[in-house]
Design an enzyme around this catalytic site. Sequence first.
Site, PDB file in Angstrom:
ATOM      1  N   ASP A 148      35.882  17.417  45.939  1.00  0.00           N
ATOM      2  CA  ASP A 148      35.125  16.241  45.478  1.00  0.00           C
ATOM      3  C   ASP A 148      35.495  15.003  46.291  1.00  0.00           C
ATOM      4  O   ASP A 148      34.825  13.978  46.206  1.00  0.00           O
ATOM      5  CB  ASP A 148      35.367  15.981  43.986  1.00  0.00           C
ATOM      6  CG  ASP A 148      36.839  15.929  43.625  1.00  0.00           C
ATOM      7  OD1 ASP A 148      37.545  16.922  43.883  1.00  0.00           O
ATOM      8  OD2 ASP A 148      37.295  14.889  43.118  1.00  0.00           O
ATOM      9  N   ASP A 190      37.959   8.265  49.299  1.00  0.00           N
ATOM     10  CA  ASP A 190      38.895   8.366  48.190  1.00  0.00           C
ATOM     11  C   ASP A 190      40.346   8.145  48.613  1.00  0.00           C
ATOM     12  O   ASP A 190      41.087   9.082  48.870  1.00  0.00           O
ATOM     13  CB  ASP A 190      38.731   9.693  47.438  1.00  0.00           C
ATOM     14  CG  ASP A 190      38.637   9.405  45.954  1.00  0.00           C
ATOM     15  OD1 ASP A 190      39.453   8.600  45.482  1.00  0.00           O
ATOM     16  OD2 ASP A 190      37.755   9.953  45.284  1.00  0.00           O
TER      17      ASP A 190
HETATM   18  P1  AMP Z   1      40.117  11.029  41.988  1.00  0.00           P
HETATM   19  O1  AMP Z   1      41.493  11.586  41.806  1.00  0.00           O
HETATM   20  O2  AMP Z   1      40.076   9.536  42.109  1.00  0.00           O
HETATM   21  O3  AMP Z   1      39.354  11.703  43.074  1.00  0.00           O
HETATM   22  O4  AMP Z   1      39.345  11.318  40.636  1.00  0.00           O
HETATM   23  C1  AMP Z   1      39.041  12.620  40.179  1.00  0.00           C
HETATM   24  C2  AMP Z   1      38.092  12.538  39.013  1.00  0.00           C
HETATM   25  O5  AMP Z   1      38.712  11.882  37.913  1.00  0.00           O
HETATM   26  C3  AMP Z   1      36.805  11.787  39.271  1.00  0.00           C
HETATM   27  O6  AMP Z   1      35.776  12.421  38.567  1.00  0.00           O
HETATM   28  C4  AMP Z   1      37.090  10.420  38.703  1.00  0.00           C
HETATM   29  O7  AMP Z   1      35.919   9.750  38.340  1.00  0.00           O
HETATM   30  C5  AMP Z   1      37.931  10.771  37.505  1.00  0.00           C
HETATM   31  N1  AMP Z   1      38.831   9.677  37.112  1.00  0.00           N
HETATM   32  C6  AMP Z   1      39.937   9.216  37.779  1.00  0.00           C
HETATM   33  N2  AMP Z   1      40.508   8.205  37.099  1.00  0.00           N
HETATM   34  C7  AMP Z   1      39.756   7.986  35.996  1.00  0.00           C
HETATM   35  C8  AMP Z   1      39.818   7.085  34.912  1.00  0.00           C
HETATM   36  N3  AMP Z   1      40.789   6.168  34.805  1.00  0.00           N
HETATM   37  N4  AMP Z   1      38.870   7.157  33.958  1.00  0.00           N
HETATM   38  C9  AMP Z   1      37.887   8.073  34.033  1.00  0.00           C
HETATM   39  N5  AMP Z   1      37.769   8.966  35.016  1.00  0.00           N
HETATM   40  C10 AMP Z   1      38.684   8.924  35.999  1.00  0.00           C
HETATM   41 MG    MG Z   2      37.629  11.355  43.929  1.00  0.00          MG
END
Ligand code: AMP
Ligand code: MG
Length: 487
Positions: free
Chosen positions: A255, A265
Amino acid sequence: MNKQKSEKVGWHFDQTYIKLPKDFFVEQLPIEVSNPKLILLNEPLLKSLGLDKESLSLEAWTNIFSGNEIPEKAYPIAQAYAGHQFGHFTLLGDGRAVLLGEQISPDGKRFDIQFKGSGQTPYSRRGDGRAALGPMLREYIISEAMHALNIPTTRSLAVVATGDVVMREESLPGAILTRVAKSHIRVGTFQFASTLNDVNKLKILADYTIDRHFSECKEEANPYLAFLNRVTERQASLVSQWMHVGFIHGVMNTDNMSISGETIDYGPCAFMDRYHPETVFSSIDRQGRYAYANQAPIAQWNLARFAETLLPLIDQDTDKSIQLASQSVNGFSDQFQKSWLQGMRQKIGLFDEDASDINLINELLILMQKNKADYTLTFRHLSSDVILKDAIFEDESFKAWYKKWLYRIQKQKEGEATSKLMMLRHNPAVIPRNYLVEKALSLAVEDQDYRFLNDFIAALQKPYEDSKVFSEPPLEEDKSYQTFCGT
Ligand code: AMP
Ligand code: MG
């Protein structure tokens, strides 16, 4: 925002993603924040998007970049996607982000304008939808540094502190980052499309993506195979560029791999100081899955996941489709090796190609590892005639290597001086070093002192110019340095 004003500001939205089937997104407004304050605004980027800073007060910009005021014709959505996170498949989606819209820049290019940290969405799962100020500033610093290093990346347009608190292990000031990207279509978007079990919807997404990023593929005999080839080539080139500057993405889940070939990201990413191929900074990456030297094989693994999603489109005959897709993904290794070698040649001043170059480069890397040499500065010092005091330059084996290398560059028709000039343009002096990033963040977040942060960002815009403050390696290696995800 009223119509007249919106045009004067320079918004030119043209929403195309919302024409995809409804499975791919939900309408989602940013959730209001209490007391927004603009911390960073990227004026050159603002201008290149066709937005006129002077047309609005700072307060009005702050309201926009906090999500509290939505420009006319914006159509905010949260996008659905899935992904393999550390090898495990999960349904995800924008859990804390909202795509404000697609802005057409004055030169006719299309950019997603996305808020990160803008509140809960139907994809938030258990998350609060918010982001903390430190990590959003960190993304701004590092993504803009990558851009200045000429590495394809999403950009950072603004950081607004929300005035609200986010609860993590401690309570932290909240923030929203405005991210600008060619698109936010990920490998995980295609994986999500696959879960719909509807080839038509998958085809709509593929055609949309080809139109948006790889329109040349439409002319090919097999457009979907050509599409896979192009995505593979871009990833090979991208990851090789990360390797050239010592960048470790840290969370190469599917993702977090953009189809357009931009770095996306910025969570637990970091630049390596001392060269070691197994370097890992991410606190949750205990197995070293996303270690520096693993990035190419992981990119290829992700591409295999991407290829699987395209199988129904590549050929009706599954066996044939698998054969074609495998061939395409297998091509990654050679493409990566080629781009890596090409960039490494530039780093050591080689214009022409010799079969022994690969050995010359690998020998240097081994010497760097043995002497715990600073990756960035070793190349930088080789590029100039500075007198070197680092351990590696005292190493007898290095001295032998150095002689061999000098002979190699002197033998070229361009000569030593031209080689070194090229090296100075390819070996940065200023990178976002961990200790400097941490210093900038702690001054900004704890003391609301943004001077060091702004000076650092300015220095990172000119990575090939030596800087007294920002070129320095850490005094001591911080072995315990750790980075974090999703904060
Ligand atoms: P990431 O690690 O930033 O790539 O995030 C992985 C997934 O977790 C994605 O779908 C993000 O939208 C979700 N996500 C990360 N942090 C949060 C948060 N604080 N609240 C809601 N969703 C989150
Ligand atoms: Mg992400």
